[in-house]
Design a protein around this motif. Structure first.
Motif, PDB file in Angstrom:
ATOM      1  N   VAL A  74       5.747  -0.059   5.055  1.00 35.55           N
ATOM      2  CA  VAL A  74       6.725  -1.123   5.374  1.00 35.55           C
ATOM      3  C   VAL A  74       7.290  -1.781   4.038  1.00 35.55           C
ATOM      4  O   VAL A  74       8.456  -2.080   4.025  1.00 35.55           O
ATOM      5  CB  VAL A  74       5.627  -2.331   5.881  1.00 35.55           C
ATOM      6  CG1 VAL A  74       6.389  -3.482   5.927  1.00 35.55           C
ATOM      7  CG2 VAL A  74       5.251  -2.023   7.250  1.00 35.55           C
ATOM      8  N   THR A  75       6.518  -1.872   2.760  1.00 32.59           N
ATOM      9  CA  THR A  75       7.010  -2.050   1.447  1.00 32.59           C
ATOM     10  C   THR A  75       8.455  -1.147   1.296  1.00 32.59           C
ATOM     11  O   THR A  75       9.482  -1.583   0.780  1.00 32.59           O
ATOM     12  CB  THR A  75       5.988  -2.164   0.515  1.00 32.59           C
ATOM     13  OG1 THR A  75       4.904  -3.162   0.775  1.00 32.59           O
ATOM     14  CG2 THR A  75       6.700  -2.686  -0.961  1.00 32.59           C
ATOM     15  N   CYS A  76       8.199  -0.021   1.445  1.00 32.50           N
ATOM     16  CA  CYS A  76       9.191   1.027   1.193  1.00 32.50           C
ATOM     17  C   CYS A  76      10.472   0.757   1.980  1.00 32.50           C
ATOM     18  O   CYS A  76      11.550   0.726   1.382  1.00 32.50           O
ATOM     19  CB  CYS A  76       8.576   2.458   1.354  1.00 32.50           C
ATOM     20  SG  CYS A  76       9.897   3.778   1.143  1.00 32.50           S
ATOM     21  N   LEU A  77      10.228   0.510   3.227  1.00 33.36           N
ATOM     22  CA  LEU A  77      11.584   0.024   4.186  1.00 33.36           C
ATOM     23  C   LEU A  77      12.271  -1.107   3.517  1.00 33.36           C
ATOM     24  O   LEU A  77      13.275  -1.112   3.492  1.00 33.36           O
ATOM     25  CB  LEU A  77      10.851  -0.178   5.625  1.00 33.36           C
ATOM     26  CG  LEU A  77      10.528   0.970   6.368  1.00 33.36           C
ATOM     27  CD1 LEU A  77       9.791   0.633   7.592  1.00 33.36           C
ATOM     28  CD2 LEU A  77      11.924   1.576   6.490  1.00 33.36           C
ATOM     29  N   VAL A  78      11.558  -2.187   3.221  1.00 30.48           N
ATOM     30  CA  VAL A  78      12.037  -3.360   2.299  1.00 30.48           C
ATOM     31  C   VAL A  78      12.872  -2.980   1.388  1.00 30.48           C
ATOM     32  O   VAL A  78      14.033  -3.327   1.066  1.00 30.48           O
ATOM     33  CB  VAL A  78      10.916  -4.384   2.260  1.00 30.48           C
ATOM     34  CG1 VAL A  78      11.595  -5.483   1.396  1.00 30.48           C
ATOM     35  CG2 VAL A  78      10.346  -4.897   3.374  1.00 30.48           C
ATOM     36  N   GLU A 133       6.797   8.115  11.533  1.00 35.32           N
ATOM     37  CA  GLU A 133       7.529   6.931  12.089  1.00 35.32           C
ATOM     38  C   GLU A 133       8.244   6.263  10.875  1.00 35.32           C
ATOM     39  O   GLU A 133       9.371   5.699  11.143  1.00 35.32           O
ATOM     40  CB  GLU A 133       6.369   5.998  12.308  1.00 35.32           C
ATOM     41  CG  GLU A 133       5.597   6.102  13.608  1.00 35.32           C
ATOM     42  CD  GLU A 133       4.543   5.161  13.929  1.00 35.32           C
ATOM     43  OE1 GLU A 133       4.838   3.977  14.249  1.00 35.32           O
ATOM     44  OE2 GLU A 133       3.652   5.199  13.289  1.00 35.32           O
ATOM     45  N   LEU A 134       7.856   6.410   9.632  1.00 36.69           N
ATOM     46  CA  LEU A 134       8.543   6.074   8.442  1.00 36.69           C
ATOM     47  C   LEU A 134       9.925   6.561   8.550  1.00 36.69           C
ATOM     48  O   LEU A 134      11.100   6.149   8.225  1.00 36.69           O
ATOM     49  CB  LEU A 134       7.810   6.092   7.133  1.00 36.69           C
ATOM     50  CG  LEU A 134       8.633   5.609   5.908  1.00 36.69           C
ATOM     51  CD1 LEU A 134       9.295   4.493   5.706  1.00 36.69           C
ATOM     52  CD2 LEU A 134       7.574   5.994   4.718  1.00 36.69           C
ATOM     53  N   LYS A 144      -0.478  10.639   7.139  1.00 32.37           N
ATOM     54  CA  LYS A 144      -1.439   9.947   7.865  1.00 32.37           C
ATOM     55  C   LYS A 144      -1.710   8.576   6.956  1.00 32.37           C
ATOM     56  O   LYS A 144      -2.352   8.530   5.914  1.00 32.37           O
ATOM     57  CB  LYS A 144      -2.759  10.739   7.664  1.00 32.37           C
ATOM     58  CG  LYS A 144      -2.630  11.971   9.085  1.00 32.37           C
ATOM     59  CD  LYS A 144      -3.756  12.446   9.052  1.00 32.37           C
ATOM     60  CE  LYS A 144      -3.534  13.597  10.093  1.00 32.37           C
ATOM     61  NZ  LYS A 144      -4.711  14.581  10.123  1.00 32.37           N
ATOM     62  N   MET A 145      -1.126   7.553   7.382  1.00 36.39           N
ATOM     63  CA  MET A 145      -1.466   6.139   6.704  1.00 36.39           C
ATOM     64  C   MET A 145      -1.780   5.166   8.039  1.00 36.39           C
ATOM     65  O   MET A 145      -1.495   5.373   9.203  1.00 36.39           O
ATOM     66  CB  MET A 145      -0.174   5.826   6.209  1.00 36.39           C
ATOM     67  CG  MET A 145       0.153   6.415   5.184  1.00 36.39           C
ATOM     68  SD  MET A 145       1.539   5.985   3.973  1.00 36.39           S
ATOM     69  CE  MET A 145       2.930   6.681   5.136  1.00 36.39           C
ATOM     70  N   PRO A 146      -2.600   4.046   7.594  1.00 38.26           N
ATOM     71  CA  PRO A 146      -2.910   3.066   8.441  1.00 38.26           C
ATOM     72  C   PRO A 146      -1.989   2.256   9.339  1.00 38.26           C
ATOM     73  O   PRO A 146      -1.924   2.199  10.666  1.00 38.26           O
ATOM     74  CB  PRO A 146      -3.910   2.180   7.928  1.00 38.26           C
ATOM     75  CG  PRO A 146      -4.209   2.764   6.346  1.00 38.26           C
ATOM     76  CD  PRO A 146      -3.035   3.815   6.024  1.00 38.26           C
ATOM     77  N   GLU A 147      -1.065   1.862   8.679  1.00 40.04           N
ATOM     78  CA  GLU A 147      -0.344   0.912   9.191  1.00 40.04           C
ATOM     79  C   GLU A 147       1.050   1.750  10.278  1.00 40.04           C
ATOM     80  O   GLU A 147       1.265   1.394  11.311  1.00 40.04           O
ATOM     81  CB  GLU A 147       0.707   0.038   8.215  1.00 40.04           C
ATOM     82  CG  GLU A 147      -0.210  -0.943   7.645  1.00 40.04           C
ATOM     83  CD  GLU A 147       0.572  -1.751   6.491  1.00 40.04           C
ATOM     84  OE1 GLU A 147       1.650  -1.996   6.736  1.00 40.04           O
ATOM     85  OE2 GLU A 147       0.012  -1.829   5.358  1.00 40.04           O
TER      86      GLU A 147
END
Length: 72
Positions: A40-44, A67-68, A59-62
């Motif tokens: 999410v921080t990367c997308l921002v 998806e990223l 494989k990451m939790p969020e």
């Protein structure tokens, strides 16, 4: 003529040890690397910073790496 364009890599992984190792290797190779512990921080940051290459853990939790990449 020397290429003076600095390449930027964004690296996303929730494991701090992996981030440390990859960051060290990329920087020793002369590559600017920006690390993120969550997608999410990367997308921002992608909204305001240029990125030439995005490397992500799958494989990451969020949000998983696929998806990223789809969101990018």
């Amino acid at each position: 003529m020397v290429n003076t364009v600095e390449r930027s890599v964004f690296f996303v992984d929730d494991d701090p040890g992996v981030r440390r190792v990859v960051t060290r290797i990329l920087r020793e190779s002369g590559i600017k690397v920006v690390c993120f512990d969550d997608p999410v921080t990367c997308l921002v940051e992608l909204r305001s910073q240029r990125c030439d290459l995005l490397i992500t853990d799958l494989k990451m939790p969020e949000m998983d790496g696929m998806e990223l990449l789809e969101k990018v």
